[in-house]
Enzyme design. Sequence first.
Site, PDB file in Angstrom:
ATOM      1  N   ASP A 107      -6.583   0.356  14.294  1.00  0.00           N
ATOM      2  CA  ASP A 107      -7.215   2.414  15.385  1.00  0.00           C
ATOM      3  C   ASP A 107      -7.875   2.661  14.968  1.00  0.00           C
ATOM      4  OD1 ASP A 107      -6.928   4.710  16.319  1.00  0.00           O
ATOM      5  OD2 ASP A 107      -5.555   5.200  15.972  1.00  0.00           O
TER       6      ASP A 107
ATOM      7  N   LYS B 170       1.122  -1.120  -0.131  1.00  0.00           N
ATOM      8  CA  LYS B 170      -0.151   0.174  -0.449  1.00  0.00           C
ATOM      9  C   LYS B 170       0.655   1.255  -0.144  1.00  0.00           C
ATOM     10  CE  LYS B 170      -0.372   1.023   4.771  1.00  0.00           C
ATOM     11  NZ  LYS B 170       0.259   0.050   5.674  1.00  0.00           N
TER      12      LYS B 170
END
Length: 311
Positions: free
Chosen positions: A221, A191
């Site tokens: 998160d 990514k």
Amino acid sequence: MKLLAGNSNRSLSQAIAQVLDLPLTKANIRRFQDNEVFVVIEENVRGEDVFVVQSTSFPANDNLMELLICIDALARASARRITAVMPYYGYARQDRKVGGRTPISAKLVANLITRAGADRVLTMDMHSGQIQGFFDIPTDNLLPTPLMDADVRRHERKVDELMIVSPDVGGVSRARSLAERLNADLAIVDKRRAEPGVSQVMNIIGDVKGRRCILFDDIVDSAGTLCNAAQALVDEGAASVSAYVTHGVLSGGAVERVAGSALTELVITDSIEATDAVAACSKIRQVTCANLIGEAIRRIANEESVSKLFD
């Protein structure tokens, strides 16, 4: 030895106390009206080996300050040795300078804990291994791999059909350790992050077509990276995608994001106390790390090897 629990994760502290067959040390940890932390240790700790259990999760600054004041109170009460047991080490993601005029907050926190009077640190799955070097005191970083390995084997009927996936290049070594334990194949999600907090999946390294994939990471998160990776794997032909993550920070709209994602299940440890939203989400399941941390505490107290837990 004695076991002192902070307020960040009382349920985990109580579970660790049960594992050790040890009562929690009596203490009064409270706030003044202006939110200042006040700590009174209500039993004698002079000459004792004391373990303070406190995750520095949300609210990170309050929980960190509570840990520091607990350590200071124990040091002034003449405890023989003080070990900061931090199932989740906050600020770990700020472990290097990412640009000009930026801090290395993970090092700052290490300095604070040391100067407060801690003699040793016990934590689990730090975001990066070099943080151990930020401390000038002995630091044990527990690996969650055996815990996750055991849970996968309990819930997966055909382990040999699994593929372990690292959600980014930085987590390859972590994912490889689980893949080797399960004798499974490994894939990597490549990514690129356009800006902080926003990730874009580019491609999948490895053939995931028809495979049951398990994403393995240390922290979830906002869950954006995890959900994007899950969708990319499905788009590449994966039969199913689940995720095992050590620390379930799950801030903001993360729980809703997971609930609406391609993930079949997200498994996290109880290093961070579950919020009501996490507990209510049918896709999120917690496994306890109390046995792992409790055994590590017992070994430290008895001056035995901690690394043998991962052989």
